[in-house]
Design a protein around this motif. Structure first.
Motif, PDB file in Angstrom:
ATOM      1  N   UNK A 164       0.869  -1.167   0.000  1.00 42.79           N
ATOM      2  CA  UNK A 164       0.000   0.000   0.000  1.00 42.79           C
ATOM      3  C   UNK A 164       0.910   1.221   0.000  1.00 42.79           C
ATOM      4  N   UNK A 165       1.004   1.880  -1.157  1.00 41.85           N
ATOM      5  CA  UNK A 165       1.896   3.034  -1.323  1.00 41.85           C
ATOM      6  C   UNK A 165       1.069   4.266  -1.660  1.00 41.85           C
ATOM      7  N   UNK A 166       1.595   5.440  -1.286  1.00 46.21           N
ATOM      8  CA  UNK A 166       0.850   6.685  -1.525  1.00 46.21           C
ATOM      9  C   UNK A 166       1.818   7.790  -1.937  1.00 46.21           C
ATOM     10  N   UNK A 168       2.465  11.306  -1.725  1.00 44.76           N
ATOM     11  CA  UNK A 168       2.049  12.434  -0.882  1.00 44.76           C
ATOM     12  C   UNK A 168       2.026  13.719  -1.690  1.00 44.76           C
ATOM     13  N   UNK A 169       3.081  13.927  -2.464  1.00 38.74           N
ATOM     14  CA  UNK A 169       3.176  15.083  -3.357  1.00 38.74           C
ATOM     15  C   UNK A 169       4.231  14.777  -4.406  1.00 38.74           C
ATOM     16  N   UNK A 170       4.643  15.750  -5.159  1.00 37.95           N
ATOM     17  CA  UNK A 170       5.598  15.505  -6.238  1.00 37.95           C
ATOM     18  C   UNK A 170       6.973  15.081  -5.733  1.00 37.95           C
ATOM     19  N   UNK A 171       7.224  15.240  -4.449  1.00 35.49           N
ATOM     20  CA  UNK A 171       8.550  14.938  -3.908  1.00 35.49           C
ATOM     21  C   UNK A 171       8.575  13.700  -3.012  1.00 35.49           C
ATOM     22  N   UNK A 172       7.467  13.356  -2.370  1.00 35.25           N
ATOM     23  CA  UNK A 172       7.470  12.343  -1.309  1.00 35.25           C
ATOM     24  C   UNK A 172       6.508  11.203  -1.634  1.00 35.25           C
ATOM     25  N   UNK A 173       7.015   9.978  -1.506  1.00 35.98           N
ATOM     26  CA  UNK A 173       6.204   8.764  -1.564  1.00 35.98           C
ATOM     27  C   UNK A 173       6.431   7.958  -0.289  1.00 35.98           C
ATOM     28  N   UNK A 174       5.370   7.350   0.238  1.00 31.91           N
ATOM     29  CA  UNK A 174       5.485   6.519   1.429  1.00 31.91           C
ATOM     30  C   UNK A 174       4.765   5.197   1.176  1.00 31.91           C
ATOM     31  N   UNK A 175       5.099   4.162   1.971  1.00 33.19           N
ATOM     32  CA  UNK A 175       4.468   2.854   1.777  1.00 33.19           C
ATOM     33  C   UNK A 175       4.541   2.024   3.045  1.00 33.19           C
ATOM     34  N   UNK A 176       3.527   1.178   3.205  1.00 35.64           N
ATOM     35  CA  UNK A 176       3.544   0.095   4.184  1.00 35.64           C
ATOM     36  C   UNK A 176       3.177  -1.173   3.429  1.00 35.64           C
ATOM     37  N   UNK A 177       3.571  -2.312   3.982  1.00 40.82           N
ATOM     38  CA  UNK A 177       3.322  -3.567   3.276  1.00 40.82           C
ATOM     39  C   UNK A 177       3.223  -4.708   4.266  1.00 40.82           C
ATOM     40  N   UNK A 178       2.271  -5.592   4.028  1.00 40.19           N
ATOM     41  CA  UNK A 178       2.113  -6.811   4.820  1.00 40.19           C
ATOM     42  C   UNK A 178       2.555  -7.998   3.976  1.00 40.19           C
ATOM     43  N   UNK A 179       3.409  -8.839   4.547  1.00 37.82           N
ATOM     44  CA  UNK A 179       3.918 -10.019   3.851  1.00 37.82           C
ATOM     45  C   UNK A 179       3.517 -11.281   4.602  1.00 37.82           C
ATOM     46  N   UNK A 180       3.163 -12.317   3.849  1.00 34.83           N
ATOM     47  CA  UNK A 180       2.986 -13.650   4.422  1.00 34.83           C
ATOM     48  C   UNK A 180       4.050 -14.559   3.832  1.00 34.83           C
TER      49      UNK A 180
END
Length: 474
Positions: A164-166, A168-180
């Motif tokens: 799940x990535x987002x 934020x703006x033209x400079x910043x991207x953030x993400x979290x992820x769940x793995x099995x």
């Protein structure tokens, strides 16, 4: 109506991917590169020395840095991949001159992914791939076999990942992820009498038994060998299996229009013990007892205790001076010391009547704890890569992957020779259309050798690996 139909289509595709991906995760096996980890994930990053934290490296962002999905334009990307690892492994006993060559020289690992980026900059989906492992296969006629039976190992880790990535703006991207994670292991291992007695005395690990089996072991005036054997012979699964969760977080920051930095943290897994199930394993001993050769072979269950994938964290940069050239560099740390201090196996004899060998030799319910010291060191991996867009359709890539051998010589086991250090990579991407493209990569790892001073066995290991990925965007 059209939007609802498209939503149903996406759901069917996702469910199909999930079913196929489960098979992928279960069938994946790999031979060691950066320890047990692959040197790169995906054809794009794989051809660039494994570097992939600060630019969009394709659907393999799920392993490199999921925040890099934030660079994408809206759309859905389906990815199909195949990695074939080709290790060349030999073991030699320096004193006798005996040599054994591993017959495990091709380990295919497929991958499948479906990732969507919405117009609002939210990216989500599912991906399935092999993360890594180890594997060797030696014949029963080699010096590594004391029983006359084949000796082999096969360890694999596969991941189902939900990013799940987002943007934020033209400079910043953030993400979290769940793995099995899904883990599989086969092991057919012989240990000579000297090693068994050493383990019972705390040399190189430990071996302890419940009273009944302990008395049987003490009854041998000399031990020829002990053998641990659990293997189902399947190309899809291992006899011992485990599963559990892990997670990732990621960030990318565009400092200038040309320069981007990225960082990611992959947590240590929480898989618990891997189990063979009842009667899935055999434990055997042979030796001299009162002047005659005696043997004990028991059926039961093996639990592989606390065998986890380590935490991994790192940073990367990508420099793009124009629309044709990308230079990338990553530095990551793999915390092997937290998870591979020992390889610990617990054997419990089943209640089968076959384990009742007569008066005073009823071994039903008896247990043996075996721990082989590993003492792997944490590993720093440096990845450097470049790609050049030669034409509108063709992109050329190359890179290097630099690391140290994480295994101390005194604990090196020829069944687990994860001693590879540096890798040299190259590859290309070709776009058939704006929607359809392929990526190819090849990796060469020069031969590394290491000798265990306690056993006098030298392991030699080199690799020639290939990757292919097909991507369709819709």
């Amino acid at each position: 109506m059209a939007s609802r139909s498209y939503a149903r289509l996406r759901l069917r595709l996702a469910l199909t991917a999930a079913g196929l991906g489960t098979a992928v995760a279960l069938s994946s096996s790999a031979s060691a590169t950066n320890g047990m980890a692959m040197a790169g994930y995906g054809a794009r990053a794989g051809a660039m020395g494994g570097a992939g934290m600060a630019y969009d490296a394709g659907n393999s962002n799920v392993m490199n840095n999921p925040a890099a999905f934030g660079f994408r334009e809206p759309g859905t990307v389906l990815g199909l991949g195949l990695t074939v690892l080709g290790p060349e492994v030999t073991a030699a006993h320096e004193a006798s001159g005996a040599e054994a060559r591993s017959e495990g020289d091709a380990y295919p690992s497929p991958s499948l992914s479906l990732i969507r980026t919405s117009p609002g900059g939210l990216t989500y989906g599912a991906a399935f791939l092999a993360q890594g492992g180890m594997g060797t296969e030696y014949g029963g006629e080699t010096f590594l076999s004391r029983s006359g039976e084949p000796v082999r190992s096969e360890v694999s880790f596969g991941r189902l990942m939900l990013p799940l990535a987002y943007r934020v703006n033209d400079r910043v991207n953030v993400a979290v992820q769940l793995d099995y994670l899904v883990g599989n292991m086969d092991l057919q291992m012989d240990m000579g009498g000297a090693q068994v007695r050493g383990l019972m005395s705390g040399v190189g690990g430990s071996l302890s038994a419940s009273p009944g089996l302990g008395a049987a072991l003490d009854g041998f005036s000399a031990i020829d060998y002990a053998r641990v054997d659990f293997s189902n012979g399947s190309d899809l699964t291992g006899e011992a299996q485990g599963g559990g969760l892990a997670g990732k977080i990621g960030l990318t920051l565009r400092l200038t229009p040309e320069l981007t930095v990225g960082a990611a943290y992959h947590s240590e897994s929480r898989m618990g013990d891997w189990s063979t199930g009842a009667n899935g394993a055999e434990l055997a001993f042979q030796g001299d007892m009162r002047g005659s050769t005696r043997s004990v072979a028991l059926q039961g269950e093996v639990a592989v205790e606390d065998f986890e994938w380590p935490a991994t964290y790192g940073v990367g940069i990508a420099y793009e001076p124009g629309d044709r050239l990308t230079l990338a560099a990553d530095v990551k740390r793999i915390a092997w010391s937290e998870v591979l201090e020992t390889l610990s196996l617990r054997f419990k004899a089943s209640d089968s009547e076959a384990n009742n060998l007569g008066p005073g030799r009823d071994f039903r319910g008896e247990e043996v704890d075996l721990a082989l010291r590993q003492e792997w060191a944490d590993q720093t991996v440096v990845s450097l890569g470049a790609q050049l867009r030669a034409t509108a359709a063709l992109t050329l890539r190359a890179g290097v992957n630099l690391a140290d051998n994480p295994i101390p010589d005194e604990y090196l086991n020829p069944l687990f020779p994860a001693i590879i250090e540096d890798h040299y990579t190259a590859g290309l991407g070709y776009a058939f259309t704006e929607r359809s493209r392929i990526g190819l990569a090849v990796t060469y790892a020069p031969e590394v050798e290491a000798t265990n001073p306690r056993t006098g066995v030298t392991s030699r290991h080199s690799q020639l690996n290939g990757r292919a990925n097909y991507v369709y965007r819709f």
